[in-house]
Design an enzyme around this catalytic site. Structure first.
Site, PDB file in Angstrom:
ATOM      1  N   ASP A 368      13.397   4.092  -7.597  1.00 10.08           N
ATOM      2  CA  ASP A 368      12.545   4.787  -6.621  1.00 10.08           C
ATOM      3  C   ASP A 368      12.969   4.425  -5.196  1.00 10.08           C
ATOM      4  O   ASP A 368      14.057   3.895  -4.950  1.00 10.08           O
ATOM      5  CB  ASP A 368      11.067   4.461  -6.918  1.00 10.08           C
ATOM      6  CG  ASP A 368      10.128   5.581  -6.519  1.00 10.08           C
ATOM      7  OD1 ASP A 368       9.808   5.692  -5.330  1.00 10.08           O
ATOM      8  OD2 ASP A 368       9.703   6.366  -7.399  1.00 10.08           O
ATOM      9  N   ASP A 369      12.075   4.674  -4.272  1.00 12.61           N
ATOM     10  CA  ASP A 369      12.313   4.521  -2.830  1.00 12.61           C
ATOM     11  C   ASP A 369      12.810   3.120  -2.468  1.00 12.61           C
ATOM     12  O   ASP A 369      12.261   2.121  -2.945  1.00 12.61           O
ATOM     13  CB  ASP A 369      10.964   4.789  -2.136  1.00 12.61           C
ATOM     14  CG  ASP A 369      11.076   4.881  -0.638  1.00 12.61           C
ATOM     15  OD1 ASP A 369      12.182   4.731  -0.118  1.00 12.61           O
ATOM     16  OD2 ASP A 369      10.032   5.121  -0.011  1.00 12.61           O
ATOM     17  N   LYS A 478      14.025  12.457  -8.513  1.00 12.88           N
ATOM     18  CA  LYS A 478      12.630  12.591  -8.074  1.00 12.88           C
ATOM     19  C   LYS A 478      12.676  12.974  -6.600  1.00 12.88           C
ATOM     20  O   LYS A 478      13.129  12.190  -5.765  1.00 12.88           O
ATOM     21  CB  LYS A 478      11.893  11.267  -8.279  1.00 12.88           C
ATOM     22  CG  LYS A 478      10.454  11.267  -7.785  1.00 12.88           C
ATOM     23  CD  LYS A 478       9.783   9.927  -8.122  1.00 12.88           C
ATOM     24  CE  LYS A 478       8.396   9.807  -7.546  1.00 12.88           C
ATOM     25  NZ  LYS A 478       7.815   8.470  -7.790  1.00 12.88           N
ATOM     26  N   ASP A 480      10.832  13.787  -3.277  1.00 14.09           N
ATOM     27  CA  ASP A 480       9.517  13.480  -2.707  1.00 14.09           C
ATOM     28  C   ASP A 480       9.319  14.173  -1.361  1.00 14.09           C
ATOM     29  O   ASP A 480      10.280  14.590  -0.712  1.00 14.09           O
ATOM     30  CB  ASP A 480       9.413  11.954  -2.532  1.00 14.09           C
ATOM     31  CG  ASP A 480       8.007  11.441  -2.772  1.00 14.09           C
ATOM     32  OD1 ASP A 480       7.062  12.226  -2.624  1.00 14.09           O
ATOM     33  OD2 ASP A 480       7.875  10.240  -3.091  1.00 14.09           O
ATOM     34  N   CYS A 528       7.602  15.953  -6.246  1.00 14.03           N
ATOM     35  CA  CYS A 528       6.582  14.981  -5.870  1.00 14.03           C
ATOM     36  C   CYS A 528       6.248  15.172  -4.403  1.00 14.03           C
ATOM     37  O   CYS A 528       7.128  15.443  -3.591  1.00 14.03           O
ATOM     38  CB  CYS A 528       7.128  13.569  -6.114  1.00 14.03           C
ATOM     39  SG  CYS A 528       6.013  12.257  -5.589  1.00 14.03           S
ATOM     40  N   ASP A 550      -0.398  10.089  -7.236  1.00 12.61           N
ATOM     41  CA  ASP A 550      -0.114   8.669  -7.013  1.00 12.61           C
ATOM     42  C   ASP A 550      -1.198   7.810  -7.643  1.00 12.61           C
ATOM     43  O   ASP A 550      -1.043   6.587  -7.731  1.00 12.61           O
ATOM     44  CB  ASP A 550      -0.037   8.368  -5.509  1.00 12.61           C
ATOM     45  CG  ASP A 550       1.363   8.625  -4.960  1.00 12.61           C
ATOM     46  OD1 ASP A 550       2.279   8.898  -5.760  1.00 12.61           O
ATOM     47  OD2 ASP A 550       1.533   8.554  -3.733  1.00 12.61           O
TER      48      ASP A 550
HETATM   49  C1  GLA Z   1       5.331   8.598  -2.784  1.00 10.90           C
HETATM   50  C2  GLA Z   1       5.414   8.873  -4.270  1.00 10.90           C
HETATM   51  C3  GLA Z   1       5.453   7.579  -5.031  1.00 10.90           C
HETATM   52  C4  GLA Z   1       6.634   6.755  -4.577  1.00 10.90           C
HETATM   53  C5  GLA Z   1       6.572   6.553  -3.086  1.00 10.90           C
HETATM   54  C6  GLA Z   1       7.836   5.911  -2.576  1.00 10.90           C
HETATM   55  O1  GLA Z   1       4.124   8.047  -2.442  1.00 10.90           O
HETATM   56  O2  GLA Z   1       4.346   9.678  -4.680  1.00 10.90           O
HETATM   57  O3  GLA Z   1       5.516   7.802  -6.410  1.00 10.90           O
HETATM   58  O4  GLA Z   1       7.817   7.412  -4.946  1.00 10.90           O
HETATM   59  O5  GLA Z   1       6.412   7.789  -2.381  1.00 10.90           O
HETATM   60  O6  GLA Z   1       7.800   5.739  -1.207  1.00 10.90           O
END
Ligand code: GLA
Length: 756
Positions: A368-369, A478, A480, A528, A550
């Site tokens: 992820d991020d 993913k 976002d 997302c 989330d």
């Molecule tokens: C958003 C997404 C989360 C995650 C964060 C990362 O809030 O919905 O699932 O990926 O960003 O910064």
């Protein structure tokens, strides 16, 4: 084969789709009227039986020879403005001389098999031309020289009518479109409840219902995306309808930007429904010879209540809106490191995650991020899509290879539409911001939005992303998008076009997604926007699944998943098992309960799978096995909502295959209750005269119950019995007696299998 015909004597179009009929007529003034849409009616010959012109005192009559006709009380199909219909219009144009009248009269029509694509916009499609039939009615404003094409498509196996509108400027002057809705329809009465999906961040998809009354009731988005506050969906339901029976009309917009879903009950008790781009802060310049294409709106009709409505949406959206290899094929289960690590991870941790994925039978590790630029929190680096070498000294490609070497797929997170001020991209291109010059720029989560309406911006993004995805050979992305749009404007549009920026952004986004979708057909794309902030049919066209919220608390997820299922197939819903206490609401629910709730969709884990206890590992294995065995059914079966989350005792749903032979029944206890009544769940979608074996799958967490402070064996843990379909659907499946008092948040998952 669906059919559309035109009765030249009575000037009536007859649209005959699967389980839905609709009749549209041409009135004496050349205007279009909506006579009927609903349950199948094969023939309709006498429009005056449904509607005669009523003289109305005070009404404006456009024809000096006809004091009975006024636009104020006739059921329109696509209302213009300024000629006596005082309800809100579907089309509002400012012409070169300043007049804002649109008087639309029938000019021509065309009926063809198949369904044309909508230029630059996502839309439902047919795979074979005999699956759909499309009617295009051209209306003309003879004074202002504007033409409007109304498209109606009916389908061979879904009770739906897809609508869209194209506005053509055939005049010699530029015009300004102030409002061009995708569709409008006037029903002859107002005996409806309006159902919509409201929410906020981490609280998406709450169902809300209210009785319509004279006046306007609408839901909308102004945030630049379809948004958390309302989903681009409404339904009109008859007051006597419910989940299982009665007339329901669902409306859903295939668009990801600002939308309006509008209802208006007139003084004469008609109900107007309109859906399209939100006209607030929208204007579009159209030069002579140019046309403007609206997004598509899909209307679904069900005589079988809300479940019937949803099943139509699910079928259409899963099979003829979502595209590509993964549209309805179960994707690998995944583990995502977000709630386990947030920004604090490196190569070693990700590889360790991958190793544990393999150990537990999870198919993919998604990073992820936090992997790019210098991103250790949310203040920097968005826009710089190059690996952080402090975290990954050997680079991204090597990381992805190492993950795959552990025997699992590699997935990656991006948020391409944004940049932080602390980024090389912002430092070199501050003017790429979607922004109105002269105003301070608001940030959201420290980030600013790129102007995707600009070719050079989407070109930059395509090149960066193409490199990352190709180098890592990723099979999962993913995508976002984490803030609302504000101070919307564009540095490259002239002052008359500033209010085009939000729609141009969405068109730019769609173009970018289309390019990437075509370049990487193997990738599973996950949509997302801080969860479900852009869960809409437009995004589903490019991305077969969405991170629904989330909020990962399983108890809240029951509400969220239940609400989302009103429109979206559960194959498009991503559910992940999260830590306890939950990070959003602080509630602790049992691990097995969290797994069981996550089972109904694209299943995965967002907790730290490297530190599961032995018992949790066993439970995870148990549910991943169930998911592996039943995921094709879960993705492609009919989803039935059986008991809503407003029932504080339990939520229930089932997935039953199309043949009515195999299924899963889920009952989730919310709150225990002392001295409760006997409780039953009536199943749906089975065959009356067949026998079914109903077997408990959800061990081991319900193998005991509490009595006098002690755990004692729970006799219903091995439930395995034969019932007839009629019995399960009419008497119902009796919930085990101990269901009532052995604590909150318990899961009861049963397989339902035809035995003869
Ligand atoms: C958003 C997404 C989360 C995650 C964060 C990362 O809030 O919905 O699932 O990926 O960003 O910064």
């Amino acid at each position: 084969m669906p059919s559309i015909s035109f009765d030249t004597n009575n000037l009536i179009f007859s649209l005959q789709g699967y389980n839905v009929s609709s009749f549209i007529g041409i009135d004496t003034d050349g205007g279009l009227r909506h006579y009927y849409t609903g349950r199948k009616v094969e023939t309709f010959t006498n429009p005056s039986y449904v509607m005669t012109h009523n003289p109305r005192v005070f009404a404006a009559c456009p024809d000096e020879n006809d004091p009975a006709f006024s636009e104020s009380d006739v059921p329109m199909v696509y209302p213009g403005w300024g000629r006596g219909d005082l309800r809100y219009p579907a089309l509002h144009i400012r012409h070169h001389d300043g007049n804002t009248i649109s008087s639309l009269k029938y000019a021509a029509h065309r009926i063809e098999s198949g369904k044309p694509e909508l230029s630059g916009l996502p839309a439902t499609y047919c795979e074979k031309s005999d699956e759909c039939t499309t009617l295009t009615i051209t209306l003309r404003d003879n004074v202002n020289k504007i033409e409007v094409d109304l498209l109606f498509t009916v389908f061979s196996n879904v009770s739906a009518i897809a609508r869209s509108t194209l506005v053509r400027n055939t005049s010699e002057h530029s015009i300004e479109i102030l409002n061009a809705q995708s569709m409008a329809i006037d029903f002859l009465d107002s005996d409806f409840e309006l159902l919509s999906l409201r929410g906020a961040w981490a609280r998406e998809f709450e169902m809300q219902s209210r009785q319509l009354q004279q006046g306007v009731t609408s839901v909308h988005s102004n945030s630049g995306n379809s948004g958390h506050f309302f989903n681009p969906f409404i339904a009109l339901k008859r007051p006597d309808s419910n989940e299982f029976q009665g007339d329901v009309y669902g409306f859903s917009l295939v668009y990801s930007g600002n939308f309006l879903a509008h209802t208006e009950v007139s003084a004469y008790d008609q109900t107007r429904v309109m859906m399209g781009i939100n006209p607030h802060n929208f204007r579009w310049q159209l030069s002579p010879g140019e046309s403007f294409q609206t997004p598509e709106a899909v209307m679904v009709y069900s005589s079988d209540g809300m479940n019937g409505m949803s099943q139509n949406f699910h079928h259409l959206y899963r099979t003829r809106l979502a595209r590509g290899k993964w549209k309805s094929t179960p994707r690998p289960s995944q583990a995502n490191n977000w709630e386990a690590t947030y920004f604090n991870f490196n190569e070693e941790k990700i590889i360790n995650f991958a190793e544990h994925c393999k150990r537990h039978g999870v198919g993919r590790m998604t990073m992820d991020d936090g992997w790019f630029g210098c991103r250790n929190d949310d203040t920097s680096s968005l826009g710089d899509w190059v690996v952080d070498e402090n975290k990954f000294p050997k680079g991204l490609k090597s990381l992805a290879d190492s993950v795959r070497d552990k025997g699992v797929e590699f997935g990656i997170w991006v948020e391409p539409e944004m940049f932080n001020k602390d980024s090389n991209l912002y430092r070199s291109h501050p003017d790429w911001m979607l922004h109105t010059a002269g105003h301070p720029a608001s940030h959201g989560r420290n980030q600013y939005i790129l102007d995707l309406g600009r070719e050079e911006v989407t070109e930059y993004l395509y090149n960066c992303l193409e490199q990352v995805f190709a180098a890592t050979k990723t099979t999962f992305v993913k995508w976002d998008m984490n803030r609302h749009m504000t101070e919307v404007g564009s540095a490259v549009l002239n002052s008359d076009q500033q209010q085009e920026a939000a729609h141009r952004y969405i068109l730019g986004l769609y173009k970018l997604l289309e390019r990437l979708f075509k370049r990487f057909p193997e990738i599973v794309w996950e949509n997302c926007a801080s969860g479900g902030g852009r869960l809409d049919p437009g995004m589903l066209y490019y991305m077969p699944e969405t991170w629904t919220s989330d909020n990962t608390d399983a108890a809240d997820r029951l509400h969220i998943q239940y609400g989302a299922s009103l429109v979206y197939p559960i194959s498009s819903i991503v559910n992940q098992v999260s830590p306890a206490p939950n990070h959003q609401v602080g509630r602790s629910t049992p691990f097995a309960f969290r797994n069981a709730v996550a089972l109904f969709g694209s299943m995965g884990y967002i907790c730290d799978i490297t530190s599961l206890s032995d018992e949790e590992r066993q439970i995870a294995k148990h549910y991943l096995d169930i998911w592996g065995k039943y995921n094709s059914l879960i993705f492609n079966g009919q989803f039935w909502r059986l008991s809503p989350p407003t029932n504080t005792r339990f939520v229930s749903w089932a997935v039953i295959d199309d043949a009515g032979e195999n299924g899963l029944l889920a009952i989730f206890k919310q709150r225990a209750r002392a001295a409760a009544a006997y409780e039953y769940i009536k199943l749906c979608g089975l065959k009356n005269n067949s026998l079914y074996r109903v077997k408990m799958l959800s061990e081991p967490s319900v193998r005991y119950r509490m009595a006098d402070g002690k755990k004692i064996p729970w006799p219903y843990a091995d439930h395995d019995a034969i019932y007839s379909g009629a019995e399960l659907m009419n008497l119902g499946f009796a919930l085990p007696p101990e269901f009532v008092h052995d604590g909150d948040y318990k899961e009861f998952i049963y397989s339902v299998t035809l035995v003869n």
